[in-house]
Design a protein around this motif. Sequence first.
Motif, PDB file in Angstrom:
ATOM      1  N   LEU A  95       0.739  -1.180   0.068  1.00  0.00           N
ATOM      2  CA  LEU A  95      -0.020   0.060   0.150  1.00  0.00           C
ATOM      3  C   LEU A  95       0.814   1.343  -0.062  1.00  0.00           C
ATOM      4  O   LEU A  95       0.472   2.236  -0.680  1.00  0.00           O
ATOM      5  CB  LEU A  95      -1.007  -0.056   1.257  1.00  0.00           C
ATOM      6  CG  LEU A  95      -1.926   1.266   1.517  1.00  0.00           C
ATOM      7  CD1 LEU A  95      -2.744   1.382   0.203  1.00  0.00           C
ATOM      8  CD2 LEU A  95      -2.779   1.030   2.644  1.00  0.00           C
ATOM      9  N   ASN A  96       1.756   1.142   0.877  1.00  0.00           N
ATOM     10  CA  ASN A  96       2.764   2.558   0.866  1.00  0.00           C
ATOM     11  C   ASN A  96       3.329   2.620  -0.782  1.00  0.00           C
ATOM     12  O   ASN A  96       3.324   3.984  -0.881  1.00  0.00           O
ATOM     13  CB  ASN A  96       4.103   2.164   1.799  1.00  0.00           C
ATOM     14  CG  ASN A  96       3.960   2.257   3.124  1.00  0.00           C
ATOM     15  OD1 ASN A  96       2.817   2.504   3.554  1.00  0.00           O
ATOM     16  ND2 ASN A  96       4.796   1.708   4.000  1.00  0.00           N
ATOM     17  N   ILE A  97       3.966   1.636  -1.388  1.00  0.00           N
ATOM     18  CA  ILE A  97       4.437   1.832  -2.802  1.00  0.00           C
ATOM     19  C   ILE A  97       3.143   2.647  -3.488  1.00  0.00           C
ATOM     20  O   ILE A  97       3.669   3.431  -4.352  1.00  0.00           O
ATOM     21  CB  ILE A  97       4.857   0.497  -3.334  1.00  0.00           C
ATOM     22  CG1 ILE A  97       5.982   0.045  -2.430  1.00  0.00           C
ATOM     23  CG2 ILE A  97       5.129   0.682  -4.591  1.00  0.00           C
ATOM     24  CD1 ILE A  97       6.300  -1.337  -2.771  1.00  0.00           C
ATOM     25  N   SER A  98       2.076   2.206  -3.388  1.00  0.00           N
ATOM     26  CA  SER A  98       0.968   2.818  -4.404  1.00  0.00           C
ATOM     27  C   SER A  98       0.710   4.265  -3.981  1.00  0.00           C
ATOM     28  O   SER A  98       0.313   5.042  -4.746  1.00  0.00           O
ATOM     29  CB  SER A  98      -0.154   1.896  -4.324  1.00  0.00           C
ATOM     30  OG  SER A  98      -0.851   2.080  -2.959  1.00  0.00           O
ATOM     31  N   GLU A  99       0.945   4.350  -2.692  1.00  0.00           N
ATOM     32  CA  GLU A  99       0.745   5.922  -2.133  1.00  0.00           C
ATOM     33  C   GLU A  99       1.925   6.797  -2.797  1.00  0.00           C
ATOM     34  O   GLU A  99       1.781   7.747  -2.945  1.00  0.00           O
ATOM     35  CB  GLU A  99       0.785   6.053  -0.642  1.00  0.00           C
ATOM     36  CG  GLU A  99      -0.556   5.273  -0.228  1.00  0.00           C
ATOM     37  CD  GLU A  99      -0.563   5.439   1.306  1.00  0.00           C
ATOM     38  OE1 GLU A  99      -1.590   5.169   2.182  1.00  0.00           O
ATOM     39  OE2 GLU A  99       0.373   5.631   2.150  1.00  0.00           O
ATOM     40  N   TYR A 100       3.048   6.144  -3.055  1.00  0.00           N
ATOM     41  CA  TYR A 100       4.306   6.935  -3.543  1.00  0.00           C
ATOM     42  C   TYR A 100       3.925   7.362  -4.820  1.00  0.00           C
ATOM     43  O   TYR A 100       4.249   8.392  -5.410  1.00  0.00           O
ATOM     44  CB  TYR A 100       5.565   6.376  -3.368  1.00  0.00           C
ATOM     45  CG  TYR A 100       6.058   5.610  -2.048  1.00  0.00           C
ATOM     46  CD1 TYR A 100       5.686   6.198  -0.709  1.00  0.00           C
ATOM     47  CD2 TYR A 100       6.659   4.598  -1.602  1.00  0.00           C
ATOM     48  CE1 TYR A 100       5.975   6.221   0.665  1.00  0.00           C
ATOM     49  CE2 TYR A 100       6.957   4.039  -0.531  1.00  0.00           C
ATOM     50  CZ  TYR A 100       6.595   4.892   0.655  1.00  0.00           C
ATOM     51  OH  TYR A 100       7.181   4.453   1.923  1.00  0.00           O
ATOM     52  N   VAL A 101       3.361   6.236  -5.592  1.00  0.00           N
ATOM     53  CA  VAL A 101       3.009   6.644  -7.017  1.00  0.00           C
ATOM     54  C   VAL A 101       2.014   7.863  -7.049  1.00  0.00           C
ATOM     55  O   VAL A 101       2.385   8.808  -7.976  1.00  0.00           O
ATOM     56  CB  VAL A 101       2.251   5.566  -7.725  1.00  0.00           C
ATOM     57  CG1 VAL A 101       1.587   5.728  -9.098  1.00  0.00           C
ATOM     58  CG2 VAL A 101       3.179   4.382  -7.761  1.00  0.00           C
ATOM     59  N   ILE A 102       1.194   8.102  -6.187  1.00  0.00           N
ATOM     60  CA  ILE A 102       0.368   9.425  -6.051  1.00  0.00           C
ATOM     61  C   ILE A 102       1.093  10.464  -5.834  1.00  0.00           C
ATOM     62  O   ILE A 102       1.060  11.429  -6.706  1.00  0.00           O
ATOM     63  CB  ILE A 102      -0.709   9.115  -5.208  1.00  0.00           C
ATOM     64  CG1 ILE A 102      -1.784   8.116  -5.448  1.00  0.00           C
ATOM     65  CG2 ILE A 102      -1.443  10.446  -5.043  1.00  0.00           C
ATOM     66  CD1 ILE A 102      -2.952   8.028  -4.683  1.00  0.00           C
ATOM     67  N   TYR A 103       2.277  10.332  -4.816  1.00  0.00           N
ATOM     68  CA  TYR A 103       3.239  11.667  -4.474  1.00  0.00           C
ATOM     69  C   TYR A 103       4.004  11.709  -5.949  1.00  0.00           C
ATOM     70  O   TYR A 103       4.119  13.188  -6.278  1.00  0.00           O
ATOM     71  CB  TYR A 103       3.889  11.073  -3.656  1.00  0.00           C
ATOM     72  CG  TYR A 103       5.234  11.845  -3.334  1.00  0.00           C
ATOM     73  CD1 TYR A 103       5.157  13.337  -2.808  1.00  0.00           C
ATOM     74  CD2 TYR A 103       6.384  11.441  -3.676  1.00  0.00           C
ATOM     75  CE1 TYR A 103       6.213  14.047  -2.915  1.00  0.00           C
ATOM     76  CE2 TYR A 103       7.673  12.265  -3.620  1.00  0.00           C
ATOM     77  CZ  TYR A 103       7.317  13.556  -3.123  1.00  0.00           C
ATOM     78  OH  TYR A 103       8.553  14.353  -3.071  1.00  0.00           O
TER      79      TYR A 103
ATOM     80  N   ILE B 105      -7.159   9.043  -0.638  1.00  0.00           N
ATOM     81  CA  ILE B 105      -6.449   8.229  -1.928  1.00  0.00           C
ATOM     82  C   ILE B 105      -7.496   8.277  -2.905  1.00  0.00           C
ATOM     83  O   ILE B 105      -7.262   8.213  -4.149  1.00  0.00           O
ATOM     84  CB  ILE B 105      -6.262   6.834  -1.242  1.00  0.00           C
ATOM     85  CG1 ILE B 105      -4.796   7.186  -0.255  1.00  0.00           C
ATOM     86  CG2 ILE B 105      -5.675   5.797  -2.436  1.00  0.00           C
ATOM     87  CD1 ILE B 105      -4.688   5.900   0.255  1.00  0.00           C
ATOM     88  N   GLU B 106      -9.019   7.952  -2.657  1.00  0.00           N
ATOM     89  CA  GLU B 106      -9.928   7.889  -3.656  1.00  0.00           C
ATOM     90  C   GLU B 106     -10.087   9.050  -4.414  1.00  0.00           C
ATOM     91  O   GLU B 106     -10.072   9.119  -5.657  1.00  0.00           O
ATOM     92  CB  GLU B 106     -11.311   7.369  -2.913  1.00  0.00           C
ATOM     93  CG  GLU B 106     -11.499   5.938  -2.686  1.00  0.00           C
ATOM     94  CD  GLU B 106     -12.547   5.581  -1.824  1.00  0.00           C
ATOM     95  OE1 GLU B 106     -13.104   6.223  -1.249  1.00  0.00           O
ATOM     96  OE2 GLU B 106     -12.575   4.093  -1.576  1.00  0.00           O
ATOM     97  N   GLN B 107      -9.914  10.311  -3.675  1.00  0.00           N
ATOM     98  CA  GLN B 107     -10.008  11.325  -4.388  1.00  0.00           C
ATOM     99  C   GLN B 107      -8.739  11.497  -5.401  1.00  0.00           C
ATOM    100  O   GLN B 107      -9.260  12.232  -6.691  1.00  0.00           O
ATOM    101  CB  GLN B 107      -9.966  12.407  -3.299  1.00  0.00           C
ATOM    102  CG  GLN B 107     -10.302  13.969  -3.645  1.00  0.00           C
ATOM    103  CD  GLN B 107     -10.038  14.787  -2.370  1.00  0.00           C
ATOM    104  OE1 GLN B 107     -10.173  14.493  -1.337  1.00  0.00           O
ATOM    105  NE2 GLN B 107      -9.499  15.998  -2.653  1.00  0.00           N
ATOM    106  N   GLU B 108      -7.613  11.314  -5.063  1.00  0.00           N
ATOM    107  CA  GLU B 108      -6.591  11.377  -6.114  1.00  0.00           C
ATOM    108  C   GLU B 108      -6.830  10.645  -7.219  1.00  0.00           C
ATOM    109  O   GLU B 108      -6.451  11.006  -8.430  1.00  0.00           O
ATOM    110  CB  GLU B 108      -5.271  11.211  -5.461  1.00  0.00           C
ATOM    111  CG  GLU B 108      -4.853  12.286  -4.394  1.00  0.00           C
ATOM    112  CD  GLU B 108      -4.614  13.421  -4.786  1.00  0.00           C
ATOM    113  OE1 GLU B 108      -3.978  13.558  -6.168  1.00  0.00           O
ATOM    114  OE2 GLU B 108      -4.952  14.697  -4.350  1.00  0.00           O
ATOM    115  N   ALA B 109      -7.385   9.419  -7.069  1.00  0.00           N
ATOM    116  CA  ALA B 109      -7.450   8.249  -7.980  1.00  0.00           C
ATOM    117  C   ALA B 109      -8.622   8.901  -9.017  1.00  0.00           C
ATOM    118  O   ALA B 109      -8.574   8.764 -10.224  1.00  0.00           O
ATOM    119  CB  ALA B 109      -7.910   6.963  -7.549  1.00  0.00           C
TER     120      ALA B 109
END
Lengths: 238, 238
Positions: B203-211, B226-230
């Motif tokens: 999950l951390n890795i997918s959060e870095y992708v947003i960053y 997270i849903e908002q960014e997606a």
Amino acid sequence: MSEHIYKQFDADLEAIRSGVLQMGGLVESQLTNAFAGLKNADKALIEKVIAGDHRINLLEVDIDEACSQLIAKRQPAASDLRSVLGAMKTVTDLERIGDEAKKIAKAARRLHSGDLPYSPRVDLGHPAALATDMVRKALDSFARSDVTLAPVLAHMDDEVDTAFEAVTRQLITYMMEDPRTISNSLETLFIAKSIERVGDHALNISEYVIYMAHGRDVRYAGTAVIEQEAAREIKKQD
Amino acid sequence: MSEHIYKQFDADLEAIRSGVLQMGGLVESQLTNAFAGLKNADKALIEKVIAGDHRINLLEVDIDEACSQLIAKRQPAASDLRSVLGAMKTVTDLERIGDEAKKIAKAARRLHSGDLPYSPRVDLGHPAALATDMVRKALDSFARSDVTLAPVLAHMDDEVDTAFEAVTRQLITYMMEDPRTISNSLETLFIAKSIERVGDHALNISEYVIYMAHGRDVRYAGTAVIEQEAAREIKKQD
């Protein structure tokens, strides 16, 4: 970099380093409070630790952002860049220590939630004190860029690991003797596991100090290499 | 940056990103092999996983060094800098997933070391498959800079957490019924704990992708953010 830009960089870096130490102080007190809450069945203190973790997470995000802005703005290289990257790595481990403090507090909440007073059968005082001392020493080594503490922390980490194994064996014996203690014993086991992880994170921080000061990445290199880097420094000071 | 320097930066960044994906592939196979070794009592495979962790550690150190050299040499800013810093964060979590695979293999070695064949009483197949799938999706999201996978991973992580709690309850029941199973049950419990942590790291890795893609640090911000960014991304694609 010109002298003017250098001074600005130094001031910005100093602000980041203070932020890391402030965050470190907070993490250390979260850990101390989690252990005190567990030991004294202090429910208010336990809740304070659980609620306080959020502030540590925010500090990590803030410091990370300040580091990335400093890199973009001042374009540091060599040891300046290592100082910034080292601060980023340090806050990652500090945040994880904060997580472990919160986990310990949550286990303490469950242990002390019953109607009967809970008194632990295994004393976690020794590993808890060791791990807390490791965090203190890791922050010291960061504050003073002191690479000589890393081998000390490596040996303390071995001690914490040994204590964890002893606690595990003791708990297995109790659980087998009296299966009614299984649930509580598992909570205690997870607390011991958290303590063990705090030691790992503190050691990581002292390894980053070597990276920042000497430019050598000693992670996974073993205690001999850490001792070698510390010896380089002691020799210089002679 | 001039166009020439830009192209050099892109080539260097692409090399780093390939390195991360290569490391990710290795971590994924370590995890798959650890679970297969556990399930099939395949001692050779278990030893292979334990011996293979070292290579992952070295890859982390190498990629970290390449990232810091790229920053020093090309002085990237804005989204370019975020790409490099995001790669550094990603390899930290990949290395930790590798650690968990090694821990699972070591527990499997202890479980299968006795004279009697060991057959697990609790099936870890479901959480194990979920966590492995999370790692695969996290690497996909990194490879394609796909921010829409983060909410999917957040929900899968909840599922893994629920599965971990169910396994814990089941194991407590078995231990109480038959205290002779306590040692083995604890090994199983620590494996379940490792699986739970693999989910966190993915999950951390997918959060870095947003960053990296949006410049927003969504760690600790909750699933709604997270849903908002997606959703921002899905809207753009319409």
